[in-house]
Each structure stands twice: as C-alpha cells, then as structure tokens.
Motif scaffolding. Structure first.
Motif, mmCIF file in Angstrom:
data_model
loop_
_atom_site.group_PDB
_atom_site.id
_atom_site.type_symbol
_atom_site.label_atom_id
_atom_site.label_comp_id
_atom_site.label_asym_id
_atom_site.label_seq_id
_atom_site.Cartn_x
_atom_site.Cartn_y
_atom_site.Cartn_z
ATOM 1 N N UNK A 1 0.837 -1.178 0.000
ATOM 2 C CA UNK A 1 0.000 0.000 0.000
ATOM 3 C C UNK A 1 0.884 1.245 0.000
ATOM 4 N N UNK A 2 0.398 2.272 -0.626
ATOM 5 C CA UNK A 2 1.154 3.523 -0.720
ATOM 6 C C UNK A 2 0.572 4.555 0.245
ATOM 7 N N UNK A 3 1.442 5.452 0.689
ATOM 8 C CA UNK A 3 0.980 6.555 1.527
ATOM 9 C C UNK A 3 0.225 7.557 0.655
ATOM 10 N N UNK A 4 -0.562 8.428 1.266
ATOM 11 C CA UNK A 4 -1.250 9.453 0.470
ATOM 12 C C UNK A 4 -0.283 10.292 -0.368
ATOM 13 N N UNK A 5 0.861 10.661 0.176
ATOM 14 C CA UNK A 5 1.829 11.460 -0.573
ATOM 15 C C UNK A 5 2.400 10.662 -1.740
ATOM 16 N N UNK A 6 2.689 9.385 -1.519
ATOM 17 C CA UNK A 6 3.210 8.551 -2.596
ATOM 18 C C UNK A 6 2.174 8.413 -3.704
ATOM 19 N N UNK A 7 0.918 8.269 -3.352
ATOM 20 C CA UNK A 7 -0.146 8.202 -4.354
ATOM 21 C C UNK A 7 -0.212 9.499 -5.159
ATOM 22 N N UNK A 8 -0.074 10.611 -4.450
ATOM 23 C CA UNK A 8 -0.112 11.917 -5.116
ATOM 24 C C UNK A 8 1.043 12.029 -6.116
ATOM 25 N N UNK A 9 2.219 11.657 -5.692
ATOM 26 C CA UNK A 9 3.397 11.735 -6.556
ATOM 27 C C UNK A 9 3.262 10.780 -7.734
ATOM 28 N N UNK A 10 2.799 9.569 -7.489
ATOM 29 C CA UNK A 10 2.657 8.610 -8.577
ATOM 30 C C UNK A 10 1.562 9.039 -9.549
ATOM 31 N N UNK A 11 0.528 9.669 -9.057
ATOM 32 C CA UNK A 11 -0.526 10.181 -9.943
ATOM 33 C C UNK A 11 0.034 11.237 -10.889
#
Length: 62
Positions: A1-11
């Motif tokens: 699972x990714x952190x919210x920040x990691x999801x933001x960056x990957x998006x």
C-alpha cells in the motif's frame, strides 16, 4: 500500500510529469521526490515508473 503522498506523486508521474515538475508543483525538493519514487518502486516491486503506474492502477491506488 502507498501513503497518500506517494499516491499523489505517482498520480502526477502517471500524467507524464518529471520529478522536477512534481517537486515544483508540490513545493518539495527534487531529492524528496526522488526518494518517494524510489520507495514507490520498491513497495510495488517495479523496475521503472511505467511499471509502478500500471501496478498502482491495477490495485486502484491511483
């Protein structure tokens, strides 16, 4: 699972943005974005950004 920040960056990476462009948009240092991307690749077992995006989309994380 990714952190919210990691999801933001990957998006943002999924939109084709460079690490520098992501850093500028999120007001982070490029080094911070690079560290996040490295962690994302490791967590997803991906060899590159494209694989990471595909795996995150399959898991519906982004």
């Amino acid at each position: 699972m990714l952190t919210p920040r990691q999801r933001q960056i990957l998006s943002l990476a999924a939109e084709g943005r460079s690490n520098l462009a992501i850093a500028e948009e999120l007001v982070l240092s490029i080094r911070t974005v690079e560290r996040h991307m490295s962690s994302i690749l490791n967590r997803l077992g991906a060899g590159n950004r494209i694989q990471a995006v595909v795996r995150a989309k399959q898991a519906r994380w982004i």
